[in-house]
Design a protein around this motif. Structure first.
Motif: not given
Length: 622
Positions: A253-264
């Motif tokens: 779900p949005e918003p997408l946290p930075a801690k999720v986006l960085e490893p991806l």
């Protein structure tokens, strides 16, 4: 609350940012919203609103990203409901809380842009939506949703559902009136756009630059957004955009946290690009991805629920849709390792949504991903997640483990798990245990358990007890229980009360209630009203109602009879198959008539063969 006519903030409404207005343009033009290009569906939408101004209703716009859903809905509300207050919640809880606290009476618009965000495990229940639509003053709910999201949420026909999925399917297919908006503009719509181009240079530009089907996308800066992503000057920024697209496609779900986006994003980078990362690479890339391409249209947009504290980013759904439809786009194919990496960094509550999305992809590793995701949520003692995990395990034959999780879900307070336990035991011939769990669930006030217990008792001939439990569920607002209670009462000769309960179910939008009410009315000689309810149920997709309506219309030799008989026959309804054959034979279409009559006369339709004469004489029982 403001009125629908007072709201003009594009961002609040969820309308895509448009390409910018040139500095020398007419100052009377709205900088955020181009002139509205009337759509072919507008007249139908206005007719719907007119018909629902007194009783209210739920209007759901279904269409792909940048097809004009939100803008079309806004213009409808502004033109038809301008003086109605508008409630614009951001979560399902806000909706439930507002209508659960005896709100001030009065007509109201409820704006649910991106309706999928209000559904699911922690979303709206069908009971809440029915309560809203049954208020003694009119409430019109307006929502928007993608076709892919709609199909994923309603699930496969006949699939076993936990409570949240049952609610979602009922809301979308029974309570909401679906109106589709096509992605491209028709010739008539393009003609209207051309007539507005002289006044609004944005429309003129879009007509010049876009292929005819892509006018709305061009106005929403879709080509610029896609170009920024696919032809990126910054590969790290492009990787962050791809990470956001993947996370969204995987159901996070949005918003997408930075801690999720960085490893991806790091996973997306090539080995050579990883060798060039700096300590601040992700922050710099994220900021690059947030830069608008034109006007306010940007690949990523930061979101903050508290001023100054960014919760995460929202990714343009134009890019998500592009990844879905273009096989060459980054994020089109999502591999198991990527799913598992996302699950590792997602919160348990987000994992429930990810599991739902994994189920819709149907990859070979779908079960592994779905199980890993939902197990992470279940291990936090979340009763609903436990029940969801049990349903998944049962689907793949792991019955013993499913039973264990259902017991844990019961201990965590999930009453729906009792119903699922009952179904599990019934499936394996453990009837006494199945009934025991139905009684436990019913005793705790679970309406589904009350209804199923009533059905079991009715089959056993224990009519008084069956009526008692079914009545409790009906009085608690369960519409299936309402029409089933009506059936029980009818069999006991209590025709007046039976009609009352079927009418309550029908008026609440239950198509089986509409069907049963039609049958009861026909039995009492009220054929005109019976036909009306058959028609409403048939239009809602009830095949038995289609058959009844078609059979009733054959008595008057109306051409419309064939339409409804054919729809029901194609869906496999035995009486419709038989009557369609007879109808065609009487009309002289003997070849096709014989095909349908032979189908009706097959051994599996022996009950139909025995009942044909009776049905012909008593069409109201069709």
């Amino acid at each position: 609350m403001p009125t629908a006519g007072e709201i003009d903030d594009r961002a609040i409404l969820g309308i895509h940012p448009a390409i910018p207005l040139p500095p020398d343009a007419d100052s009377s033009l709205a900088p955020d919203l181009p002139l509205y290009i009337p759509r072919d569906v507008d007249a139908d939408l206005r007719a719907w609103v007119t018909a629902h101004m007194t009783a209210g209703g739920f209007l759901l716009f279904v269409g792909p990203a940048a097809s004009g859903k939100s803008r079309c809905a806004y213009e409808l509300a502004r033109s038809m409901l301008a003086d109605w207050p508008i409630f614009m919640p951001s979560t399902a809880k806000q909706v439930t809380d507002y209508f659960g606290t005896n709100p001030a009476p009065g007509r109201l618009v409820v704006w649910l842009n991106e309706t999928q965000k209000f559904l699911g495990s922690d979303g709206l229940t069908s009971e809440t939506v029915r309560h809203i639509l049954a208020l003694p003053w009119p409430v019109i709910i307006i929502g928007t949703i993608w076709p892919q999201s709609y199909d994923a949420l309603i699930g496969a026909p006949g699939a076993e559902l936990v409570k949240s999925t049952q609610d979602t399917r009922e809301i979308l297919t029974m309570l909401a009136q679906r109106k589709d908006l096509l992605p491209g503009f028709t010739e008539a719509e393009l003609g209207r756009a051309s007539s507005l181009a002289a006044r609004d240079p944005r429309i003129a530009e879009a007509l010049t630059e876009a292929a005819p089907p892509n006018l709305a996308e061009t106005l929403a800066a879709a080509p610029d957004l896609i170009s920024r992503w696919l032809n990126a000057a910054d590969p790290f920024g492009a990787a962050v955009i791809t990470a956001a697209v993947i996370a969204r496609r995987c159901g996070h779900p949005e918003p997408l946290p930075a801690k999720v986006l960085e490893p991806l994003a790091e996973e997306v980078l090539t080995p050579a690009e990883r060798s060039r990362v700096t300590p601040h690479w992700f922050t710099d890339a994220l900021n690059w991805a947030r830069v608008p391409v034109r006007g306010h249209a940007a690949p990523l947009t930061p979101y903050a629920s508290t001023p100054g504290i960014v919760d995460g980013d929202q990714v343009s759904d134009v890019l998500v849709q592009h990844a879905i439809h273009d096989a060459a786009a980054p994020g089109h194919d999502i591999y198991a390792e990527t799913w598992l990496l996302l699950i590792e960094h997602a919160t348990p509550s987000a994992c429930q949504h990810i599991a739902d999305a994994a189920d819709g992809f149907r990859y070979g590793y779908q079960f592994t991903v779905a199980e890993t995701s939902i197990r992470k949520a279940a291990e936090t003692e979340d009763g609903l997640a436990m029940a969801n995990l049990a349903v998944l395990l049962r689907e793949y034959g792991r019955t013993a483990e499913a039973e264990q999780w259902l017991h844990k879900a019961v201990e965590a307070g999930n009453s729906n798990a009792m119903l699922l336990l009952s179904g599990l035991f019934a499936e394996h011939g453990r009837a006494a245990e199945a009934k025991l769990w139905l009684r436990k669930g019913a005793g705790l006030g679970d309406r589904e358990a009350m209804l199923f217990l009533g059905a079991v008792l009715a089959e056993e001939g224990r009519t008084a007890q069956a009526e008692r439990w079914t009545r409790q569920a009906a009085e608690a607002g369960h519409t299936d229980a309402m029409f089933f209670l009506g059936s029980l009462l009818w069999k006991q000769g209590k025709s007046t009360e039976a009609e009352q309960w079927c009418r309550r179910a029908a008026e609440a939008g239950n198509d089986d209630g509409m069907l049963n009410l039609g049958v009861l009315l026909a039995e009492r000689g009220k054929n005109a009203e019976a036909e009306e309810w058959y028609r409403r149920a048939a239009e809602a997709g009830n095949t038995r109602a289609m058959a009844n309506l078609g059979i009733m219309l054959t008595e008057r030799n109306e051409a419309e009879a064939e339409q409804w008989l054919r729809q029901a026959a194609v869906a496999g309804n035995p009486p419709a198959i038989a009557f369609l054959g007879t109808f065609l034979m009487n009309r002289g279409d003997s070849v096709e008539a014989e095909q349908w009559i032979r189908k009706a006369s097959r051994p599996e339709n022996v009950t139909v063969n025995a009942a044909l004469d009776s049905l012909a004489k008593r069409t109201k029982h069709g």
